[in-house]
Write an enzyme that holds these catalytic residues in place. Structure first.
Site, short mmCIF file in Angstrom:
data_model
loop_
_atom_site.label_atom_id
_atom_site.label_comp_id
_atom_site.label_asym_id
_atom_site.label_seq_id
_atom_site.Cartn_x
_atom_site.Cartn_y
_atom_site.Cartn_z
N HIS A 1 0.82 -1.21 0.00
CA HIS A 1 0.00 0.00 0.00
C HIS A 1 0.86 1.26 0.00
O HIS A 1 0.66 2.17 -0.82
CB HIS A 1 -0.90 -0.05 1.24
CG HIS A 1 -1.77 1.15 1.45
ND1 HIS A 1 -3.12 1.14 1.23
CD2 HIS A 1 -1.48 2.40 1.90
CE1 HIS A 1 -3.64 2.33 1.52
NE2 HIS A 1 -2.65 3.11 1.94
N GLU A 2 1.82 1.32 0.91
CA GLU A 2 2.62 2.54 1.02
C GLU A 2 3.49 2.78 -0.20
O GLU A 2 3.71 3.92 -0.62
CB GLU A 2 3.47 2.50 2.29
CG GLU A 2 2.68 2.48 3.59
CD GLU A 2 1.71 3.64 3.75
OE1 GLU A 2 1.88 4.67 3.06
OE2 GLU A 2 0.78 3.52 4.56
N HIS B 1 1.62 4.60 -2.77
CA HIS B 1 1.69 6.05 -2.62
C HIS B 1 3.00 6.60 -3.18
O HIS B 1 3.03 7.62 -3.86
CB HIS B 1 1.60 6.44 -1.14
CG HIS B 1 0.25 6.27 -0.53
ND1 HIS B 1 -0.91 6.75 -1.11
CD2 HIS B 1 -0.14 5.68 0.64
CE1 HIS B 1 -1.94 6.48 -0.33
NE2 HIS B 1 -1.50 5.81 0.74
#
Length: 327
Positions: free
Chosen positions: A243-244, A247
């Site tokens: 997920h990170e 980003h």
């Protein structure tokens, strides 16, 4: 959107299979200009409330302090304009230098293990967790868990272990975090620096967005025990890292912008009014076509519920890579 029948057995490399919880381009196919985005300044630094990362992920109970904030209309215009300008710069550079746009990317990864002492409780996690995390990333970004194939693969270049009590736990937005990253970050804009440790305020992780000028803050912070096989109950299949890094590659949350506007700036992720937690099959919070994208890596559902990026997200990430991070 339903769950894949083999969802609970999608991981390899000896990763635990417990049900787990997690808290722009016009040049890219399936990508629409973002009407709202996770709070970040045009250059990629977060600009949410003091002491919080807008793209941080929090455990249940901490969300009230660290709920992601949407950009203002002005900030959205600035980010959109910045990406468009970066794409123009890259196009001019390629025309002058004869360089080509990258279609596949292997990202060198440097992992900084921040420790309070030499014990596991003090942050000294084994190398096996880190190598398992790289395997999880390569599966996720290659479409091996059931989503779209992206351009990205990950190569672990170095594990750097640092014992420093002033950096442990890693405190979001602190001068200690800035000192840590300024001291440790290595490589160019194409090098992914991951910082592992105990984190402040029950956060699972946070990341910077890409920007034209390399910042020493560039990188991803992840809770050490959220790695595959870690001890963080409900958070230890490695999808916090997935997920990170999304980003870091310019993706926003699937629920960005709610039901209005252009949401997360990607046309093939259905609109979603708010973050989804656990694994609420059949959830549908917006009147637009499509159920909520609860199986997307950029939502907040259980790790066991997450398994995909979309084709539009893959295009958005590659466009941003060629604008911001390609050599």
């Amino acid at each position: 959107m339903g769950l894949r029948p083999n969802l609970l057995t999608r991981r390899v490399a000896g990763v635990a299979l417990t049900t787990l919880a997690l808290l722009l381009s016009t040049a890219a196919v399936g990508v629409v200009p973002a009407a709202s985005a996770s709070s970040a300044a045009p250059g990629g630094a977060c600009s949410g409330p003091a002491g919080s990362q807008a793209n941080a992920r929090a455990k249940p109970g901490a969300a009230a302090l660290h709920e992601p904030n949407e950009l203002t209309a002005k900030q959205v215009r600035e980010r959109d304009a910045d990406l468009a300008a970066a794409l123009r710069e890259r196009a001019n550079y390629r025309a002058g230098a004869g360089a080509t746009t990258l279609a596949t990317v292997t990202i060198p990864v440097v992992v900084h293990v921040i420790q309070e002492n030499s014990t596991r409780a003090g942050g000294n996690i084994p190398d096996s967790l880190i190598t398992s995390q790289i395997s999880v990333l390569n599966q996720a970004y290659a479409g091996g868990t059931g989503g779209a194939t992206t351009a990205f693969a990950f190569r672990l270049d170095k594990i750097n272990r640092v014992t420093n009590t002033s950096w442990y736990p890693i405190v979001d937005g602190s001068s200690a975090e800035r000192s840590m990253k300024s001291s440790l970050r290595v490589g160019g804009k194409n090098t992914l620096n991951i910082y592992l440790g105990e984190l402040s305020d029950d956060l699972l992780g946070w990341a910077t967005f890409p920007q034209r000028n390399l910042s020493s803050m560039d990188g991803v912070v992840v809770l050490n025990e959220s790695l595959p096989g870690g001890t963080a109950t409900n958070y230890n299949q490695g999808d916090t890292g997935t997920h990170e890094i999304g980003h870091w590659l310019n993706l926003y949350h699937t629920f960005q912008g709610g039901c209005g506007g252009s949401g997360d700036g990607v046309s093939d992720t259905p609109a979603e009014a708010s973050p989804a937690y656990q694994c609420p099959t059949g959830r549908n919070t917006c009147s637009a076509t499509g159920l909520d994208p609860i199986t997307n890596f950029m939502d907040y559902t259980y790790d066991s519920c997450m398994y995909q990026f979309t084709t539009g997200q893959a295009s958005r990430m590659l466009t941003a890579w060629n604008a911001y991070r390609a050599a």
